[in-house]
Design a protein around this motif. Structure first.
Motif, PDB file in Angstrom:
ATOM      1  N   SER A   1       0.810  -1.220   0.000  1.00 42.38           N
ATOM      2  CA  SER A   1       0.000   0.000   0.000  1.00 42.38           C
ATOM      3  C   SER A   1       0.839   1.263   0.000  1.00 42.38           C
ATOM      4  O   SER A   1       0.384   2.316  -0.431  1.00 42.38           O
ATOM      5  CB  SER A   1      -0.926   0.006   1.224  1.00 42.38           C
ATOM      6  OG  SER A   1      -0.147  -0.032   2.401  1.00 42.38           O
TER       7      SER A   1
ATOM      8  N   SER B   1      -2.509   9.759   2.840  1.00 47.34           N
ATOM      9  CA  SER B   1      -3.919   9.532   2.493  1.00 47.34           C
ATOM     10  C   SER B   1      -4.047   8.490   1.395  1.00 47.34           C
ATOM     11  O   SER B   1      -4.959   7.649   1.400  1.00 47.34           O
ATOM     12  CB  SER B   1      -4.561  10.847   2.035  1.00 47.34           C
ATOM     13  OG  SER B   1      -4.520  11.813   3.065  1.00 47.34           O
TER      14      SER B   1
ATOM     15  N   ARG C   1      -3.613   5.057   2.902  1.00 48.58           N
ATOM     16  CA  ARG C   1      -4.819   4.621   3.620  1.00 48.58           C
ATOM     17  C   ARG C   1      -5.911   4.209   2.634  1.00 48.58           C
ATOM     18  O   ARG C   1      -6.619   3.230   2.853  1.00 48.58           O
ATOM     19  CB  ARG C   1      -5.322   5.741   4.535  1.00 48.58           C
ATOM     20  CG  ARG C   1      -4.457   5.973   5.765  1.00 48.58           C
ATOM     21  CD  ARG C   1      -5.182   6.845   6.774  1.00 48.58           C
ATOM     22  NE  ARG C   1      -5.446   8.167   6.248  1.00 48.58           N
ATOM     23  CZ  ARG C   1      -4.591   9.198   6.352  1.00 48.58           C
ATOM     24  NH1 ARG C   1      -3.414   9.021   6.941  1.00 48.58           N
ATOM     25  NH2 ARG C   1      -4.907  10.376   5.845  1.00 48.58           N
ATOM     26  N   TRP C   2      -6.049   4.970   1.505  1.00 48.54           N
ATOM     27  CA  TRP C   2      -7.089   4.660   0.527  1.00 48.54           C
ATOM     28  C   TRP C   2      -6.816   3.314  -0.124  1.00 48.54           C
ATOM     29  O   TRP C   2      -7.716   2.504  -0.323  1.00 48.54           O
ATOM     30  CB  TRP C   2      -7.144   5.766  -0.521  1.00 48.54           C
ATOM     31  CG  TRP C   2      -8.106   5.442  -1.624  1.00 48.54           C
ATOM     32  CD1 TRP C   2      -9.450   5.604  -1.620  1.00 48.54           C
ATOM     33  CD2 TRP C   2      -7.765   4.875  -2.890  1.00 48.54           C
ATOM     34  NE1 TRP C   2      -9.995   5.172  -2.803  1.00 48.54           N
ATOM     35  CE2 TRP C   2      -8.966   4.708  -3.610  1.00 48.54           C
ATOM     36  CE3 TRP C   2      -6.564   4.483  -3.484  1.00 48.54           C
ATOM     37  CZ2 TRP C   2      -9.010   4.180  -4.885  1.00 48.54           C
ATOM     38  CZ3 TRP C   2      -6.614   3.950  -4.755  1.00 48.54           C
ATOM     39  CH2 TRP C   2      -7.826   3.804  -5.452  1.00 48.54           C
ATOM     40  N   ARG C   3      -5.565   3.068  -0.512  1.00 44.00           N
ATOM     41  CA  ARG C   3      -5.202   1.797  -1.150  1.00 44.00           C
ATOM     42  C   ARG C   3      -5.462   0.621  -0.202  1.00 44.00           C
ATOM     43  O   ARG C   3      -5.992  -0.421  -0.617  1.00 44.00           O
ATOM     44  CB  ARG C   3      -3.736   1.824  -1.556  1.00 44.00           C
ATOM     45  CG  ARG C   3      -3.462   2.660  -2.795  1.00 44.00           C
ATOM     46  CD  ARG C   3      -1.988   2.655  -3.086  1.00 44.00           C
ATOM     47  NE  ARG C   3      -1.691   3.349  -4.332  1.00 44.00           N
ATOM     48  CZ  ARG C   3      -0.467   3.589  -4.771  1.00 44.00           C
ATOM     49  NH1 ARG C   3       0.578   3.177  -4.038  1.00 44.00           N
ATOM     50  NH2 ARG C   3      -0.258   4.217  -5.905  1.00 44.00           N
TER      51      ARG C   3
ATOM     52  N   GLN D   1      -7.558   0.539   2.280  1.00 43.82           N
ATOM     53  CA  GLN D   1      -8.992   0.375   2.488  1.00 43.82           C
ATOM     54  C   GLN D   1      -9.639  -0.288   1.283  1.00 43.82           C
ATOM     55  O   GLN D   1     -10.506  -1.168   1.422  1.00 43.82           O
ATOM     56  CB  GLN D   1      -9.633   1.752   2.750  1.00 43.82           C
ATOM     57  CG  GLN D   1     -11.117   1.709   3.030  1.00 43.82           C
ATOM     58  CD  GLN D   1     -11.436   0.979   4.328  1.00 43.82           C
ATOM     59  OE1 GLN D   1     -10.624   0.987   5.254  1.00 43.82           O
ATOM     60  NE2 GLN D   1     -12.596   0.354   4.397  1.00 43.82           N
ATOM     61  N   ALA D   2      -9.201   0.119   0.088  1.00 45.48           N
ATOM     62  CA  ALA D   2      -9.758  -0.484  -1.127  1.00 45.48           C
ATOM     63  C   ALA D   2      -9.415  -1.965  -1.202  1.00 45.48           C
ATOM     64  O   ALA D   2     -10.255  -2.798  -1.605  1.00 45.48           O
ATOM     65  CB  ALA D   2      -9.219   0.255  -2.360  1.00 45.48           C
TER      66      ALA D   2
END
Length: 381
Positions: A14, A28, A31-33, A35-36
């Motif tokens: 990530s 950010s 964190r997005w990667r 979460q995805a």
């Protein structure tokens, strides 16, 4: 065969910065990667669970249809319909298996990530605790002997310590005699405080009891710190903290001293009462042993009628004679016989030549003094 390292070339991380634009907030993006990726894994898990559930349903339905088909009492038309249903179920089952195989192949080709690259084999937690060194156990008898020897060797030092006034004097004295900081000293001081309370030496008892509580506080601190109470550095630390203690701590200390003194006074009263009761029991036993009939003269005297008791108190034989004429003869003889059995009245023995004569006897008061009196027969007459 050579080791295949190709799997390690396809790992999804990530925080990979290869394609991160400098204008993008990197944390950010990480964190997005992540979460995805977690959402994709959750979807695949749900899809896999759905396939497993549908497979189980299909297998159950297939079993029911085969059971129906195996029955001999069904018609040919029903048999054809059941066979048709079985074919449909088999076709559906093949679809589920194909889909499951496709999902497995997809998972195999998927790159590893931090959540799939490995799994936790085992997990344990260990907490190291400070363990005290095992102490050599001794019997109560040996401990009592050691305490007696310690108190005998250090009695004068303990007496001096118990009468010190102020923390500074106490600290200086223990610095000279650090071996006094032990349980034996606290026990000796407690016993000495009780003896002073029994003797009603209030001022000395109060002083000694305060020094005893100081010693107990010192021992308690050493126990909490797992330190030797005879260590001079530990003693200095204790008195330093004690001198700088806040008012609430000193209030607790004074309350402890007061409570200790109250317990000593209560125990001293119990000891005095027990000693008095024991002394009275011994004296009563002596009086009973000396009495001719085995009665306690004091108890007999206290239970006499008031007029009869006055005659014995005043040692007035004539009044006793007059009382014998006035009182009921049976009552008087009952009390008089008890006086004889207890030794309050001692009739004088007569010889054979004087059996017809009036001889003197003795009357004994409660305190044991003897007085000349007439014979017992004269009172009865």
């Amino acid at each position: 065969m050579p080791i295949d390292y190709s799997k390690w070339k396809k790992i999804e991380v990530s925080d990979d910065e290869d394609d991160t634009h400098p204008n993008i907030d990197t944390p950010s993006l990480y964190r997005w990667r992540h979460q995805a990726r977690l959402e994709r894994m959750a979807e695949k898990k749900q899809e896999k669970e759905k396939i497993e559930k549908d497979k189980c349903t299909t297998s159950s339905k297939m079993k029911d249809l085969e059971d129906k088909l195996s029955k001999a009492d069904i018609s040919d038309k029903d048999r054809e319909e059941i066979q048709k249903e079985i074919d449909d179920v088999k076709a559906q089952e093949e679809k589920w298996r194909a889909k499951e195989k496709e999902l497995e192949e997809k998972e195999r080709l998927e790159p590893w990530n931090v959540d799939t690259i490995g799994h936790e084999a085992f997990s344990t937690s260990r907490i190291n605790k400070i363990t005290e060194k095992p102490k050599a156990t001794i019997s109560d008898e040996e401990d009592s002997k050691k305490m007696a020897q310690f108190c005998e060797e250090n009695e004068s030092l303990l007496q001096t310590y118990g009468r010190l006034v102020g923390l500074k004097a106490t600290e200086a004295y223990l610095a000279e005699h650090p071996h006094l900081a032990c349980e034996y000293s606290a026990n000796y001081l407690t016993i000495e405080c009780l003896n002073l309370a029994i003797d009603r030496r209030e001022e000395e008892m109060c002083l000694l009891s305060e020094q005893c509580i100081v010693m107990q506080y010192l021992l308690e601190l050493s126990k909490n710190l797992r330190a030797d109470p005879t260590n001079t550095n530990m003693q200095k630390s204790f008195f330093k903290k004690f001198a700088a203690a806040d008012p609430s701590y000193m209030k607790t200390f004074q309350e402890e001293v007061t409570a200790f003194q109250d317990r000593l006074r209560t125990r001293a009263n119990e000891k005095r009462e027990a000693a008095a009761a024991e002394y009275e029991a011994e004296e009563r036993q002596k009086r009973i042993e000396q009495a001719p009939g085995g009665l306690d003269p004091q108890e007999v005297f206290e239970t006499l009628p008031e007029e009869m008791r006055n005659c014995f108190e005043s040692q007035n034989i004539q009044a006793l004679k007059d009382l014998a004429l006035k009182m009921d003869e049976e009552v008087f003889m009952y009390h008089f016989q008890r006086c004889v059995d207890s030794g309050l009245w001692v009739p004088e023995k007569k010889s054979e030549n004087e059996i017809e004569e009036d001889d003197d006897s003795e009357i004994i008061d409660v305190e044991g003094t003897e007085t000349d009196s007439v014979a017992t027969e004269d009172l009865v007459d």
